[in-house]
Design an enzyme around this catalytic site. Sequence first.
Site, PDB file in Angstrom:
ATOM      1  N   LYS A  64      21.036  35.966  29.901  1.00 52.35           N
ATOM      2  CA  LYS A  64      20.080  34.992  29.380  1.00 52.35           C
ATOM      3  C   LYS A  64      20.187  34.871  27.867  1.00 52.35           C
ATOM      4  CE  LYS A  64      17.525  33.666  32.977  1.00 52.35           C
ATOM      5  NZ  LYS A  64      16.233  33.086  33.203  1.00 52.35           N
TER       6      LYS A  64
ATOM      7  N   ASP B 235      20.680  24.553  32.890  1.00 54.38           N
ATOM      8  CA  ASP B 235      19.243  24.662  33.117  1.00 54.38           C
ATOM      9  C   ASP B 235      18.723  23.359  33.695  1.00 54.38           C
ATOM     10  OD1 ASP B 235      16.826  25.853  33.227  1.00 54.38           O
ATOM     11  OD2 ASP B 235      16.418  25.766  31.079  1.00 54.38           O
TER      12      ASP B 235
ATOM     13  N   CYS C 175       2.446   6.984  -1.260  1.00 54.21           N
ATOM     14  CA  CYS C 175       2.117   5.938  -2.231  1.00 54.21           C
ATOM     15  C   CYS C 175       0.653   5.536  -2.200  1.00 54.21           C
ATOM     16  CB  CYS C 175       3.001   4.721  -2.005  1.00 54.21           C
ATOM     17  SG  CYS C 175       2.544   3.789  -0.540  1.00 54.21           S
TER      18      CYS C 175
ATOM     19  N   TYR D 134      28.713  24.290  41.026  1.00 51.86           N
ATOM     20  CA  TYR D 134      29.046  25.655  40.600  1.00 51.86           C
ATOM     21  C   TYR D 134      29.374  26.600  41.749  1.00 51.86           C
ATOM     22  CZ  TYR D 134      24.023  26.519  41.410  1.00 51.86           C
ATOM     23  OH  TYR D 134      22.775  26.605  41.951  1.00 51.86           O
TER      24      TYR D 134
ATOM     25  N   LYS E  72      25.254  28.680  32.274  1.00 49.62           N
ATOM     26  CA  LYS E  72      24.152  28.610  33.232  1.00 49.62           C
ATOM     27  C   LYS E  72      23.368  27.349  32.896  1.00 49.62           C
ATOM     28  CE  LYS E  72      20.443  31.355  35.229  1.00 49.62           C
ATOM     29  NZ  LYS E  72      19.383  30.360  35.169  1.00 49.62           N
TER      30      LYS E  72
ATOM     31  N   CYS F 194       2.957   2.886   6.847  1.00 44.41           N
ATOM     32  CA  CYS F 194       2.482   2.660   5.493  1.00 44.41           C
ATOM     33  C   CYS F 194       2.684   1.182   5.180  1.00 44.41           C
ATOM     34  CB  CYS F 194       3.295   3.502   4.522  1.00 44.41           C
ATOM     35  SG  CYS F 194       3.120   2.946   2.821  1.00 44.41           S
TER      36      CYS F 194
ATOM     37  N   CYS G  84       6.287   1.635  -1.862  1.00 45.03           N
ATOM     38  CA  CYS G  84       6.293   3.011  -1.355  1.00 45.03           C
ATOM     39  C   CYS G  84       7.642   3.694  -1.620  1.00 45.03           C
ATOM     40  CB  CYS G  84       5.993   2.999   0.134  1.00 45.03           C
ATOM     41  SG  CYS G  84       5.894   4.647   0.835  1.00 45.03           S
TER      42      CYS G  84
ATOM     43  N   GLU H 223      30.744  31.089  33.460  1.00 48.56           N
ATOM     44  CA  GLU H 223      30.430  29.660  33.304  1.00 48.56           C
ATOM     45  C   GLU H 223      29.047  29.508  32.695  1.00 48.56           C
ATOM     46  OE1 GLU H 223      29.842  28.362  37.502  1.00 48.56           O
ATOM     47  OE2 GLU H 223      31.441  29.788  37.903  1.00 48.56           O
TER      48      GLU H 223
ATOM     49  N   CYS I  90      -1.300   6.318   2.826  1.00 53.15           N
ATOM     50  CA  CYS I  90       0.037   6.902   2.803  1.00 53.15           C
ATOM     51  C   CYS I  90       0.085   8.110   1.858  1.00 53.15           C
ATOM     52  CB  CYS I  90       1.039   5.844   2.348  1.00 53.15           C
ATOM     53  SG  CYS I  90       2.693   6.492   2.077  1.00 53.15           S
TER      54      CYS I  90
HETATM   55  N1  LIG Z   1       7.842  29.089  32.903  1.00 55.48           N
HETATM   56  C1  LIG Z   1       7.466  29.389  34.124  1.00 55.48           C
HETATM   57  O1  LIG Z   1       6.280  29.366  34.451  1.00 55.48           O
HETATM   58  C2  LIG Z   1       8.502  29.735  35.137  1.00 55.48           C
HETATM   59  C3  LIG Z   1       8.169  29.889  36.474  1.00 55.48           C
HETATM   60  C4  LIG Z   1       9.175  30.200  37.364  1.00 55.48           C
HETATM   61  C5  LIG Z   1      10.486  30.334  36.929  1.00 55.48           C
HETATM   62  N2  LIG Z   1      10.778  30.180  35.595  1.00 55.48           N
HETATM   63  C6  LIG Z   1      12.140  30.329  35.057  1.00 55.48           C
HETATM   64  O2  LIG Z   1      13.085  30.270  36.062  1.00 55.48           O
HETATM   65  C7  LIG Z   1      13.802  31.483  36.122  1.00 55.48           C
HETATM   66  C8  LIG Z   1      13.923  31.943  37.525  1.00 55.48           C
HETATM   67  O3  LIG Z   1      14.476  30.884  38.203  1.00 55.48           O
HETATM   68  P1  LIG Z   1      15.547  31.076  39.301  1.00 55.48           P
HETATM   69  O4  LIG Z   1      15.058  31.897  40.403  1.00 55.48           O
HETATM   70  O5  LIG Z   1      16.040  29.720  39.591  1.00 55.48           O
HETATM   71  O6  LIG Z   1      16.639  31.963  38.641  1.00 55.48           O
HETATM   72  P2  LIG Z   1      17.574  31.635  37.499  1.00 55.48           P
HETATM   73  O7  LIG Z   1      17.369  30.275  36.998  1.00 55.48           O
HETATM   74  O8  LIG Z   1      17.422  32.720  36.524  1.00 55.48           O
HETATM   75  O9  LIG Z   1      19.014  31.726  38.229  1.00 55.48           O
HETATM   76  C9  LIG Z   1      19.390  31.115  39.450  1.00 55.48           C
HETATM   77  C10 LIG Z   1      19.757  29.708  39.315  1.00 55.48           C
HETATM   78  O10 LIG Z   1      20.717  29.520  38.314  1.00 55.48           O
HETATM   79  C11 LIG Z   1      21.247  28.241  38.483  1.00 55.48           C
HETATM   80  N3  LIG Z   1      22.612  28.134  37.957  1.00 55.48           N
HETATM   81  C12 LIG Z   1      22.944  27.422  36.865  1.00 55.48           C
HETATM   82  N4  LIG Z   1      24.240  27.488  36.609  1.00 55.48           N
HETATM   83  C13 LIG Z   1      24.778  28.265  37.565  1.00 55.48           C
HETATM   84  C14 LIG Z   1      26.101  28.684  37.824  1.00 55.48           C
HETATM   85  N5  LIG Z   1      27.121  28.342  37.020  1.00 55.48           N
HETATM   86  N6  LIG Z   1      26.309  29.460  38.893  1.00 55.48           N
HETATM   87  C15 LIG Z   1      25.278  29.840  39.682  1.00 55.48           C
HETATM   88  N7  LIG Z   1      24.012  29.464  39.484  1.00 55.48           N
HETATM   89  C16 LIG Z   1      23.757  28.684  38.435  1.00 55.48           C
HETATM   90  C17 LIG Z   1      21.130  27.925  39.937  1.00 55.48           C
HETATM   91  O11 LIG Z   1      20.294  26.832  40.070  1.00 55.48           O
HETATM   92  C18 LIG Z   1      20.426  29.111  40.516  1.00 55.48           C
HETATM   93  O12 LIG Z   1      19.501  28.741  41.482  1.00 55.48           O
HETATM   94  C19 LIG Z   1      13.011  32.498  35.326  1.00 55.48           C
HETATM   95  O13 LIG Z   1      13.859  33.406  34.695  1.00 55.48           O
HETATM   96  C20 LIG Z   1      12.259  31.631  34.362  1.00 55.48           C
HETATM   97  O14 LIG Z   1      13.061  31.508  33.214  1.00 55.48           O
HETATM   98  C21 LIG Z   1       9.803  29.884  34.720  1.00 55.48           C
HETATM   99 ZN   LIG Z   2       3.694   4.652   1.414  1.00 54.48          ZN
END
Ligand SMILES: NC(=O)c1ccc[n+]([C@@H]2O[C@H](COP(=O)([O-])OP(=O)(O)OC[C@H]3O[C@@H](n4cnc5c(N)ncnc54)[C@H](O)[C@@H]3O)[C@@H](O)[C@H]2O)c1
Ligand SMILES: [Zn+2]
Length: 682
Positions: free
Chosen positions: A319, A122, A416, A230, A120, A431, A437, A118, A413
């Site tokens: 990922k 975000d 023109c 999920y 993932k 502009c 223009c 499925e 601009c």
């Molecule tokens: N940029 C930053 O400073 C920072 C800081 C912390 C975490 N992160 C990001 O977050 C990630 C870590 O976060 P995490 O611990 O939540 O792990 P993750 O996001 O890699 O994976 C776990 C999460 O995936 C989600 N998910 C989405 N679809 C799903 C599905 N179909 N089935 C199961 N789970 C699903 C759930 O919310 C679950 O908690 C890191 O890899 C990073 O990319 C970034």
């Molecule tokens: Zn212009």
Amino acid sequence: MTQPDQRILDEVTQLRTTLDDANYRYYVLDEPQLTDADYDRRLRRLQEIEAEYPELVTADSPTQRVGAAPADGFPEIEHAVPMLSLDNAFDEEELAAFVSRVAERLEVDGEALAFCCEPKLDGAAVSLVYERGELTTGVTRGDGRTGEGITSNLRTLRSIPLKLRGQQWPEVLEVRGEVTMRHADFEAMNERAREAGGKVFANPRNAAAGSLRQLDPRITDQRPLEFSAYQAARIQPDAGDSSHSQLMARLAEFGFRTSAELDVVQGAEGIIDYCRRLGERRDALGHDIDGVVIKVDDLRLQRELGFVARAPRWAIAFKFPAQEEVTRLNDVEYQVGRTGAITPVARLEPVSVAGVTVSNATLHNADEIARLGVMIGDQVTIRRAGDVIPQVVRVKVDQRPSDARPIVFPERCPVCDSQIERLEEEAVARCSGGLYCAAQRKEALKHFASRRALDIEGLGEKLIDGLVERDWVKTPADLFLLEVSRLATLPRMATRSSENLVAALEKAKATTLARFIFALGIREVGEATAANLASHFGTLEALMEADREALEKVADVGPVVAAHVHTFFQQPHNRETIQALRQAGVYWQETAVEAGPTPLEGQTWVLTGSMESMTRDDGKARLQALGAKVSGSVSKKTTCLVAGEAAGSKLTKAEQLGVEVLDEATFLERLAAWEAGDETDG
Ligand SMILES: NC(=O)c1ccc[n+]([C@@H]2O[C@H](COP(=O)([O-])OP(=O)(O)OC[C@H]3O[C@@H](n4cnc5c(N)ncnc54)[C@H](O)[C@@H]3O)[C@@H](O)[C@H]2O)c1
Ligand SMILES: [Zn+2]
């Protein structure tokens, strides 16, 4: 086993500090500083070191923990079943290695094993508990053990059923899923925030997480959030489903949104194929996904595999390439839109973002540049998601080079060379070239020819595009120079239709001043305002010479419109175009306006408090018609103050300064006398 040397120890300390801080910013503040790719690389590095030196592993290492502790302000709620993270696979080899690991542990043939794949999503993970079919509790993931109770906030999401559908509910059902925001909704929300000076989120994930953790559910209610299920973490009593995919179908029956992309495949090959196919469609989904989650479908096998510290052994996240990357801002250029809006565009050191090379990104407007605090030469984070134009979301201020240059918004601009206008109330700079223009040419011509403007029959959008692209028409005046023989060479233009067009142009030359003013396409000058301007000034010359103050005396014209009109006629190009139009034969009946009595010429009036017989605006208009200036504040220069009901500080001030004060009744009497041309008073 080798002993870690000091360098390794230092690196571990450094990585843990950075990752802990990143977790806090990401999970608690919803304002990450690192890109996800950067975060993942550091976490990977820490995992590698800990794998090599197991004695360095501590219980509180970021490799062992999930998320961050619940924030203050919400009740802490313990999860009946921990909410874990997922292990990651960054390439196809790592996916194959996952399948081998699982197969080995289960002592089965990996190629025949069924996996549920499925997207993932975000967003932010939440858990929902239903008792006898009713939603009782909603919790964030928190640190995986305890989360924040955000039930009232979650209740505002339309995609979360408050009561399960159907009749046969389990005693207890715990559903897990992701709260997300679609790209279009996210962009619109940020656009509104940018205009109102509110909080702008870096990406939909932060926006979703931040919106969920509002102390006031009414704010959450206004945010465009969606929940997709999920996982069913608990069903009591057990409904007898034997696979994850069956459970998902059951959740859909209970009224939850589940992924339409969900598919059961076999072995590493099936998984890899699914990931490739979904990866190709990633940009078209309309919401962010950061990969694919692959789960052993058989629930009995899931139980057999169990968990490690922070993730199940029966699942993995593949990922996709990150949607945010860091690169250098080389320069800023300015684009002129169809309506004259000037957009600053970041010219970047080319960088691959989510599989596409990006060398330009939008900076939206001058306010956004100020908000980001960005300079030319800076390292900036670029986000590219779906079909949305790549954006600069953040600046690495601590890495600013010594030769970084400030971004100076242009005054003219780039297309023109007309003056760029930016009103205080508006985020967008424009502009003022309008008709002249090139960037605005097509739109300006369409407007010019439209029915309520010069009403040029037969001059449609396609034809205008063709004329502009061939450079036959630069300004509306050029339209009147078009000849039948030339027009007839255009696609779909026979001699007959060319003759008709030339005749229509001839006919359109006879117009009215109001239509002509409207046709010029001055910003915020619609039909009604154009008519007011025409009847107020009588001649185009008078209008063109009017200053802002004179323009504000026209009914319906406030400071904004006055400024637009004034700037428009100040542009030499616009004056030339108007001249050319008149030479081409465009004409109308001019009527010199009879100057009414202006007994209040040179006087400054102030209106305060409320009047019974008229609004303050009406009072203002009547005074202005008599030649007075109407100001918002009392000073020594004030001739007279009209004080209605509940007049406050202005009245006090007028009295202090010895300014004449009139009550409503006296004001009305005098107005009537002046308007009748009676010069005895005032
Ligand atoms: N940029 C930053 O400073 C920072 C800081 C912390 C975490 N992160 C990001 O977050 C990630 C870590 O976060 P995490 O611990 O939540 O792990 P993750 O996001 O890699 O994976 C776990 C999460 O995936 C989600 N998910 C989405 N679809 C799903 C599905 N179909 N089935 C199961 N789970 C699903 C759930 O919310 C679950 O908690 C890191 O890899 C990073 O990319 C970034
Ligand atoms: Zn212009």
